[in-house]
Scaffold this motif. Structure first.
Motif, PDB file in Angstrom:
ATOM      1  N   UNK A  21       0.840  -1.206   0.000  1.00 15.13           N
ATOM      2  CA  UNK A  21       0.000   0.000   0.000  1.00 15.13           C
ATOM      3  C   UNK A  21       0.870   1.249   0.000  1.00 15.13           C
ATOM      4  N   UNK A  22       1.944   1.221   0.826  1.00 13.17           N
ATOM      5  CA  UNK A  22       2.815   2.390   0.910  1.00 13.17           C
ATOM      6  C   UNK A  22       3.479   2.689  -0.423  1.00 13.17           C
ATOM      7  N   UNK A  23       3.852   1.603  -1.136  1.00  6.33           N
ATOM      8  CA  UNK A  23       4.597   1.833  -2.357  1.00  6.33           C
ATOM      9  C   UNK A  23       3.692   1.982  -3.565  1.00  6.33           C
ATOM     10  N   UNK A  24       2.400   1.792  -3.372  1.00  4.84           N
ATOM     11  CA  UNK A  24       1.552   1.694  -4.566  1.00  4.84           C
ATOM     12  C   UNK A  24       1.377   3.041  -5.248  1.00  4.84           C
ATOM     13  N   UNK A  25       1.230   2.979  -6.556  1.00  5.43           N
ATOM     14  CA  UNK A  25       0.983   4.197  -7.310  1.00  5.43           C
ATOM     15  C   UNK A  25      -0.450   4.241  -7.810  1.00  5.43           C
ATOM     16  N   UNK A  60      -6.062  16.813   5.328  1.00  9.43           N
ATOM     17  CA  UNK A  60      -6.950  16.428   4.227  1.00  9.43           C
ATOM     18  C   UNK A  60      -6.414  16.943   2.893  1.00  9.43           C
ATOM     19  N   UNK A  62      -3.357  17.774   2.155  1.00 12.63           N
ATOM     20  CA  UNK A  62      -2.114  17.090   1.793  1.00 12.63           C
ATOM     21  C   UNK A  62      -2.412  15.730   1.163  1.00 12.63           C
ATOM     22  N   UNK A  65      -4.155  16.043  -2.328  1.00 17.58           N
ATOM     23  CA  UNK A  65      -3.204  16.557  -3.310  1.00 17.58           C
ATOM     24  C   UNK A  65      -2.152  15.520  -3.659  1.00 17.58           C
ATOM     25  N   UNK A  66      -1.764  14.699  -2.669  1.00 14.03           N
ATOM     26  CA  UNK A  66      -0.813  13.635  -2.966  1.00 14.03           C
ATOM     27  C   UNK A  66      -1.425  12.697  -4.003  1.00 14.03           C
ATOM     28  N   UNK A  68      -3.819  13.380  -6.182  1.00  9.98           N
ATOM     29  CA  UNK A  68      -3.909  14.064  -7.475  1.00  9.98           C
ATOM     30  C   UNK A  68      -2.558  14.113  -8.177  1.00  9.98           C
ATOM     31  N   UNK A  69      -1.517  14.386  -7.393  1.00  8.38           N
ATOM     32  CA  UNK A  69      -0.167  14.466  -7.955  1.00  8.38           C
ATOM     33  C   UNK A  69       0.251  13.112  -8.489  1.00  8.38           C
ATOM     34  N   UNK A  70      -0.138  12.050  -7.765  1.00 10.22           N
ATOM     35  CA  UNK A  70       0.183  10.690  -8.205  1.00 10.22           C
ATOM     36  C   UNK A  70      -0.459  10.412  -9.559  1.00 10.22           C
ATOM     37  N   UNK A  72      -1.266  12.585 -11.776  1.00  9.06           N
ATOM     38  CA  UNK A  72      -0.564  13.393 -12.771  1.00  9.06           C
ATOM     39  C   UNK A  72       0.718  12.699 -13.207  1.00  9.06           C
ATOM     40  N   UNK A  73       1.486  12.222 -12.233  1.00  3.36           N
ATOM     41  CA  UNK A  73       2.757  11.563 -12.556  1.00  3.36           C
ATOM     42  C   UNK A  73       2.510  10.292 -13.356  1.00  3.36           C
ATOM     43  N   UNK A  74       1.427   9.547 -12.990  1.00  4.65           N
ATOM     44  CA  UNK A  74       1.069   8.359 -13.769  1.00  4.65           C
ATOM     45  C   UNK A  74       0.849   8.715 -15.227  1.00  4.65           C
TER      46      UNK A  74
ATOM     47  N   UNK B 217       6.448   6.487  -6.712  1.00  4.98           N
ATOM     48  CA  UNK B 217       5.392   6.901  -5.806  1.00  4.98           C
ATOM     49  C   UNK B 217       5.702   8.325  -5.348  1.00  4.98           C
ATOM     50  N   UNK B 220       4.506  14.225  -0.737  1.00  8.40           N
ATOM     51  CA  UNK B 220       4.547  15.689  -0.738  1.00  8.40           C
ATOM     52  C   UNK B 220       5.011  16.215   0.611  1.00  8.40           C
TER      53      UNK B 220
END
Lengths: 282, 312
Positions: A21-25, A60, A62, A65-66, A68-70, A72-74, B217, B220
């Motif tokens: 879970x921690x590493x998942x994208x 919330x 943070x 947004x994390x 959403x950013x993920x 975007x990077x995908x 991954x 932020x």
């Protein structure tokens, strides 16, 4: 032993799950997110979870947004990649959102007479070297400019040609020829500028077909309003719409009252005298 | 009074280049920000302005002195003049008064005329500046990612314009074609809550962590100023004016090449459209292959070949 092993297996499985879970994208959202790669922009139209927002706003924000950013990077990592030396570079597509320009679109400049001729003949500008070999000085000198090579602008000797008048001043002739060439070039340059501004000029400099534009009329109107005895104080100001600059049109002179305080008036007059007397310019 | 606009003639090559930079271009420069102080300010607004200046550097100029008698919602001419002088198309103007405490005005210009102007109130309790976060920030001039969250951004016209405004404000370089994948350093996020109409702006640093496969991954870390703003007043450009500013030059558009295709083997195939030809009027005198004498020539060469073969 068996139960021990079982426990170990379960714990290991748990740890692996957490790690995964921690590493998942992966990110799952109720509503898909709008990504504009050209502008590096993400527009998330999901509803804000009011409970989480009120509980701890920063946490919330943070977390969402994390996510959403993920996303975007995908999307960004799917884009074709190029290699420039040591860096890996992604080719961004065109931006989807149209953003207003800073300045108006530039008007294409009309071609000068030479440019038209060169285009029609297919003449391409050849790149010339900055330095040229000077045979007399036996060294490299600039093609033009300070201490240029092959400089014959100040000759110490000019041969008088056989068919020329012996009393003619050859040096003065050279100087005047140069002046004529410079003047001709300047004249042609100004003609090009006049054509570019759609102003037709005759050979002696007079204007042909000069028609007043709307701009000229506005300027004339503003000048007329300003040209009465009271300098436009009591007439309606020239109307300006929101797209033209308001600079210079909004100032109206303020007059002091006749029955104001004498002290203020005295101070003002003395200040004017001081300014006139002072050696420093304002 | 008509002010004579003198045409500036540059005296040096450097001056000429500087003027050329300011001309309208096909692909524009990044929008520059002009930071101005009002007549009365407090410490928090001063820090906020400094932070905005740092966020936008190097595309930002800061005016250090206080400026009297500027009321942007009445008359923008002085601010427009300053922006023209510094070649900026955005300005941030701070004031603090009893009637409007912690006031921030952001505006963007088109052709040195104010287009959209937004007045915000900053919540000074929740404000945290760049100095409050002790960690690595980002390289100046880096293009930020922008994230908008909140349905209001799409539903109400005022907030739609606000979203476009912030994209324009923080975008940085226009028309970027490629990006270094390690160059994604920071992201600016905007969250708009429906109920309180509170706009929260946060700036984070992006960290790439291993994820087991190609795509990293993301984590932020908050770095930047933390702002909570409420809109006070707005002055938006009319629709006509706004439409004019959206016009893009046709020269940038990619030109479609017609009648040229590449087939599966990789060869470039072209298509030519011919007008109808009258076969009776075709020029055949200049085509060697159609000559009658050529067949006799062939026999002669074959004869020569036979001779050579026989000698061997």
């Amino acid at each position: 032993m068996n139960s021990n092993d079982l426990v170990k297996n379960i714990l290991k499985h748990d740890i692996d799950e957490q790690d995964r879970i921690l590493k998942s994208t992966e990110v799952i959202k109720p509503c898909p997110v709008d990504i504009d790669l050209g502008n590096l922009l993400v527009w998330d139209s999901n509803i804000i979870d009011q409970q989480a927002y009120k509980a701890n706003r920063d946490e919330y924000i943070k977390n969402t947004m994390r996510d959403n950013m993920q996303l975007f990077v995908n999307a960004l990592w799917q884009v074709p990649i190029e290699r420039h030396d040591n860096t890996i570079v992604a080719k961004l597509p065109e931006s989807k959102t149209i953003v207003p320009r800073e300045k108006p679109v530039p008007k294409p400049k009309p071609l000068t007479k030479w440019q038209k001729f060169a285009q029609s003949k297919g003449i391409v500008k050849q790149k010339k070297s900055k330095f040229v070999w000077d045979e007399t000085k036996k060294e490299w000198g600039r093609r033009f400019g300070y201490k240029k090579a092959n400089d014959d602008s100040k000759p110490w000797l000019i041969e008088v040609p056989t068919n020329a008048d012996p009393n003619e001043d050859q040096f003065a002739k050279r100087l005047s020829a140069k002046k004529e060439r410079v003047a001709k070039n300047e004249f042609q340059r100004l003609k090009n500028i006049a054509h570019a501004n759609k102003v037709n000029v005759r050979n002696d400099g007079a204007l042909i077909n000069k028609k007043s534009s709307a701009n000229d009329m506005k300027k004339a109107l503003a000048t007329a309003k300003y040209s009465d005895a009271s300098m436009g104080q009591f007439s309606e100001r020239a109307t300006v719409d929101e797209e033209r600059q308001t600079r210079g049109f909004s100032k109206r002179r303020k007059y002091e009252s006749n029955l104001g305080s004498l002290k203020n008036e005295k101070n003002k007059q003395l200040k004017i005298f001081d300014q006139m007397n002072s050696s420093t310019t304002k | 009074m008509v002010k004579l606009q003198r045409i500036q003639r540059p005296k040096t090559h450097r001056g000429k280049r500087a003027l050329k930079e300011r001309e309208p271009k096909l692909i524009e420069n990044a929008r520059s920000l002009l930071c101005i102080r009002g007549n009365k300010i407090n410490n928090i607004m001063k820090i906020l302005l400094k932070n905005l200046h740092l966020l936008k550097s190097p595309y930002s100029t800061m005016y250090q002195k206080k400026n009297l008698d500027i009321y942007p919602f009445d008359n923008t001419s002085k601010l427009e003049w300053y922006c023209q002088k510094s070649d900026c198309s955005l300005f941030a103007y701070i004031t603090h008064s009893k009637k409007r405490p912690n006031n921030l005005i952001l505006a963007r210009l088109h052709n040195n005329i104010v287009m959209d102007m937004f007045e915000f109130e900053l919540n000074n309790q929740t404000f945290r500046s760049l100095d409050d976060f002790k960690c690595i920030k980002f390289a100046p001039g880096n293009k930020p990612c922008l994230i908008f969250h909140g349905e209001l951004f799409d539903n109400e016209s005022e907030y739609k314009r606000l979203k476009c405004f912030f994209i324009d404000f923080f975008r940085g370089e226009t028309n970027m074609k490629e990006i270094d994948l390690n160059g994604l350093e920071h992201v600016i996020t905007f969250t708009l809550d429906i109920q309180t109409k509170l706009l929260s702006i946060r700036v984070f640093r992006i960290e790439f962590k291993k994820s087991g496969h190609r795509i990293p991954r993301i984590e932020l870390n908050e770095i930047g100023p933390r702002l909570d703003l409420i809109i006070r007043r707005t002055k938006l450009a009319s629709d006509d004016f706004y439409k004019k500013t959206l016009k893009q030059p046709t020269a940038i558009k990619e030109k479609k090449i017609k009648n040229v295709t590449t087939n599966e083997l990789g060869t470039k195939m072209g298509r030519i459209h011919m007008e109808k030809q009258d076969f009776n009027q075709l020029q055949t005198r200049k085509m060697k292959g159609l000559k009658r004498n050529l067949t006799i020539d062939n026999e002669q060469t074959q004869g020569k070949r036979k001779k050579i073969d026989s000698t061997n």
